[in-house]
Design a protein around this motif. Structure first.
Motif, PDB file in Angstrom:
ATOM      1  N   ALA A 133      10.641 -18.014   3.869  1.00 56.31           N
ATOM      2  CA  ALA A 133      11.672 -19.170   3.916  1.00 56.31           C
ATOM      3  C   ALA A 133      11.616 -19.262   5.811  1.00 56.31           C
ATOM      4  N   VAL A 134      10.858 -20.497   5.900  1.00 53.71           N
ATOM      5  CA  VAL A 134      10.424 -21.009   7.086  1.00 53.71           C
ATOM      6  C   VAL A 134      11.527 -22.328   7.599  1.00 53.71           C
ATOM      7  N   ASN A 135      11.766 -21.788   9.019  1.00 49.74           N
ATOM      8  CA  ASN A 135      12.509 -23.349   9.538  1.00 49.74           C
ATOM      9  C   ASN A 135      12.567 -24.421   9.160  1.00 49.74           C
ATOM     10  N   THR A 136      13.196 -25.670   8.993  1.00 45.11           N
ATOM     11  CA  THR A 136      12.457 -26.745   9.174  1.00 45.11           C
ATOM     12  C   THR A 136      13.248 -27.320   9.996  1.00 45.11           C
ATOM     13  N   GLY A 137      14.249 -27.029  10.678  1.00 41.52           N
ATOM     14  CA  GLY A 137      15.215 -27.587  11.473  1.00 41.52           C
ATOM     15  C   GLY A 137      16.155 -27.818  10.914  1.00 41.52           C
ATOM     16  N   ARG A 138      17.278 -28.598  11.465  1.00 35.33           N
ATOM     17  CA  ARG A 138      18.840 -29.445  11.293  1.00 35.33           C
ATOM     18  C   ARG A 138      18.942 -27.875   9.562  1.00 35.33           C
ATOM     19  N   ASN A 139      19.375 -26.924  10.367  1.00 39.11           N
ATOM     20  CA  ASN A 139      19.470 -25.494   8.931  1.00 39.11           C
ATOM     21  C   ASN A 139      18.929 -25.683   7.855  1.00 39.11           C
ATOM     22  N   GLN A 140      17.559 -25.876   7.919  1.00 39.69           N
ATOM     23  CA  GLN A 140      17.237 -25.781   6.573  1.00 39.69           C
ATOM     24  C   GLN A 140      15.995 -25.320   6.587  1.00 39.69           C
ATOM     25  N   SER A 141      15.378 -24.811   5.067  1.00 38.55           N
ATOM     26  CA  SER A 141      13.789 -23.754   5.226  1.00 38.55           C
ATOM     27  C   SER A 141      12.612 -24.645   4.351  1.00 38.55           C
ATOM     28  N   ASP A 142      11.322 -24.174   4.589  1.00 39.04           N
ATOM     29  CA  ASP A 142      10.603 -24.808   3.408  1.00 39.04           C
ATOM     30  C   ASP A 142      10.316 -22.768   2.434  1.00 39.04           C
TER      31      ASP A 142
END
Length: 269
Positions: A133-142
């Protein structure tokens, strides 16, 4: 961390598209050269800002070098895309790069009894699948699926290391390459493919130590008024990616328009 360095060939002329009411990207479908006995990888490239202006002049069939892009994965359509980076047009003499660096946290424990998570072949080859799980910002992840493979003779057994040292929540940085397996469905004879990240090396996040002392600099650099200009006085390009930290610290939302993923019932392990 999400950092990609690739070489690719454009399969169409770049086109400008709206990604929001007041911002655009220059988009193009590109083809990554095959890795070893794998198939070429088709992936969409989105470039922004000043880099997009230069990229828009590239023609169909051009060989390009992509430096510093970010890899995204649309979980709904199960497709990858590239965002940002510096694009340079190159020729056949330029070396082929395919490097992906991702930092995040593992999302699962590896069940050694599950053949789709880990298996050992008759000749001692180990294959292991993990998800980062890699953080993408806005408390979301890819979520990025990747796999490691090693033979019994390999000095560094990446698959064995994944099994023994990665757990749900463990911090991990991986370096790998984007690869695509292609095959013909044994029932329908339809050609199918699946794209993954093949692990090349990895680094576990350090464990916090109780009572660790603050690291302080040991040397200082003397200032000088007589600094000779490097590279003829040219400077490195400033980051023009609108999704960097100073612009909000997040990657663009995936529009979910990258095509429908095939039903991969007979995909390779």
């Amino acid at each position: 961390m999400n950092f990609v360095t690739l070489c690719a060939q454009t399969t169409e002329a770049p086109r400008e598209v709206y990604i929001s009411a007041n911002s655009t990207a220059t988009r193009c479908l590109v083809l990554l050269p095959p890795v070893s006995n794998k198939a070429p990888t088709a992936i969409e490239l989105n470039v922004y800002g000043k880099n997009a202006e230069r990229f828009s002049r590239v023609t169909k069939g051009s060989q390009i070098y992509i430096h510093g892009a970010k890899l995204r994965f649309d979980l709904e359509t199960k497709t990858y895309s590239l965002h940002g980076g510096i694009i340079a047009q190159v020729n056949d003499q330029f070396p082929i790069f395919n490097t992906v660096i991702l930092s995040g946290r593992c999302v699962k424990d590896i069940d050694q009894q599950d053949a789709r998570a880990f298996k050992t072949t008759a000749d001692g080859t180990m294959i292991c699948n993990q998800t980062l799980a890699v953080n993408t910002g806005r408390n979301q992840s890819d979520l990025f699926n990747f796999y490691a493979i090693n033979s019994a003779e390999d000095k560094v057994k990446q698959a064995e290391l994944l099994v023994n040292f990665t757990r749900k929540g463990v911090g991990l940085t991986i370096q790998g390459r984007i690869v695509t397996d292609a095959w013909a469905d044994k029932d329908t004879k339809e050609r199918r493919s699946i794209t993954k990240i093949q692990l090349a090396s990895m680094t576990l996040a350090p464990k916090a130590q109780a009572g660790a002392q603050e690291i302080r600099p040991q040397t200082t650099v003397a200032a000088s008024d007589n600094v000779a200009p490097l590279w003829g006085g040219r400077t490195a390009d400033e980051g023009t990616d609108p999704w960097n930290v100073t612009s909000g610290g997040g990657l663009p939302e995936l529009p979910g328009q990258y095509g429908t993923a095939p039903e991969l019932s007979n995909e390779p392990f």
